[in-house]
Design a protein around this motif. Structure first.
Motif: not given
Ligand code: NAD
Length: 330
Positions: A22-24, A71-80, A150-152, A267-272
């Motif tokens: 879980m992120q954060w 340790v969890n490593i999640t590979l999803l689209p990220s801002i950085t 999170g991501h379903p 609006l969606v950034s993880g930092a916020r």
């Molecule tokens: P972040 O600030 O990089 O992004 C915020 C959200 O926007 C995330 O859900 C991310 O997937 C999504 N996003 C980013 N770029 C995108 C794009 N180009 N197109 C569509 N969606 C986009 O996220 P963060 O909070 O710094 O976390 C880093 C990454 O780790 C994210 O991908 C997050 O989802 C993932 N994460 C998920 C879990 C989990 O349990 N589901 C746990 C840890 C981390």
């Protein structure tokens, strides 16, 4: 009497419950509390700002527990885009031997972890992805239903059907993820052939969870109707708490012509979202929650929670056995 499954045997844990990434939220104090209580605690790698910080988090966790943790490593689209390989290497070099992987194209990370003799639990939302992860050599699949936080994924298959399919299609043990927060869910998952469960949202509302008390209270006060999906139109669907920011994102996505990620990035950034957990304002940013939020009515310690889950699951399984009556007694 403990519940013994392929998961408890493989990981050396007492209760077949994994605290998913879980992120954060997946920080040393929570992961250690879950492991000390008999489950598998998991540190979320990307919650740490760098692989070096993950090393410190692993060392901190070791000071708090002598039990196994992962340790969890999640590979999803990220801002950085994170240095996934660097996080994996740091954890392996620190001696971590249990990993939860999730997300897109996990093959290279799984290969690295298996080459280093690690146990890999891979989270996936379709049978197709589960079978592909099996080919990569994962040890356990975490089969994640549409109920999850999170991501379903994009195929919207609920846990009941997904797990019944998993038991027929998969050859490695699997655990049920998504929609589970109580003993009935655990007993149901075991009945469906799972070797245990993964819970996330339930652990957010525990004493050791690092999030603000207001958010824990909000979770307790919420119902299963209080989540929504964002990023549907971007094919990166995420189930999050239905707050003002989430509804704003959904409205932007529904505008004629749709939305680009840039339109909603701020609006969606993880930092916020992280600040929600720090300042306790549930409307400040996006935060993940599954529909199991409707099953959460208290804020126990992890030990109280896992003890209750263990006892009640045993009672439910025992009660079900009472339904089977010999014909001679009818
Ligand atoms: P972040 O600030 O990089 O992004 C915020 C959200 O926007 C995330 O859900 C991310 O997937 C999504 N996003 C980013 N770029 C995108 C794009 N180009 N197109 C569509 N969606 C986009 O996220 P963060 O909070 O710094 O976390 C880093 C990454 O780790 C994210 O991908 C997050 O989802 C993932 N994460 C998920 C879990 C989990 O349990 N589901 C746990 C840890 C981390």
């Amino acid at each position: 009497m403990p519940i013994v499954t392929p998961l408890t045997k493989l990981l050396g844990i007492r209760v077949p419950v994994v605290q998913g990434g879980m992120q954060w939220v997946g920080v040393p104090q929570l992961a250690a509390a879950v492991s000390n209580a008999g489950g598998l605690g998991i540190l979320t790698a990307l919650t740490q700002p760098s692989p070096e910080a993950l090393r410190n988090a692993i060392r901190d966790t070791r000071k708090l527990t002598s039990k196994p943790f992962g340790v969890n490593i999640t590979l999803l689209p990220s801002i950085t885009p994170p240095d996934y390989a660097g996080y994996a290497r740091a954890a392996v070099e620190e001696g971590v031997r249990i990993f939860e992987t999730a997300g897109n194209n996990p093959g290279p990370i799984i290969k690295y972890l298996k080459d280093n003799k690690c146990i890999v639990l891979h989270k996936c939302t379709t049978i197709r992805h589960a079978k592909s992860a099996e080919k990569h050599g994962v040890d356990v699949l975490s089969v994640d239903g549409f109920e999850c936080a999170g991501h379903p994924g994009e195929e919207d298959i609920g846990g009941l059907v997904l797990l019944a399919r998993a038991v027929k299609e998969l050859s490695v043990p699997f655990i049920a993820s998504g929609g589970i927060a109580d003993a009935r869910g655990i007993a149901a998952a075991l009945a469906l052939g799972a070797a245990g469960v993964n819970m996330g949202t339930r652990f957010m509302a525990t004493v050791e969870s690092p999030i603000h008390q207001n958010i824990k209270d909000k979770i307790v006060a919420s119902t299963e109707r209080d989540t929504t999906h964002i990023f549907r139109t971007l094919h990166n669907t995420a189930r999050v708490f239905k707050n003002k920011v989430a509804m704003e994102v959904v409205a932007i996505e529904r505008r004629p012509g749709g939305a680009k990620f840039e339109d909603i990035r701020d609006l969606v950034s993880g930092a916020r979202g992280r600040l929600v957990y720090e300042n306790g304002d549930p409307d400040y940013g996006i935060w993940s929650a599954g529909i199991a939020i409707g099953l959460i009515n208290d804020i126990p310690t992890c030990e109280q929670l896992l003890n209750t889950l263990e006892t009640e699951t045993e009672e439910i399984i025992g009660g079900l056995q009472g339904l089977v009556v010999s014909k001679s007694k009818l």
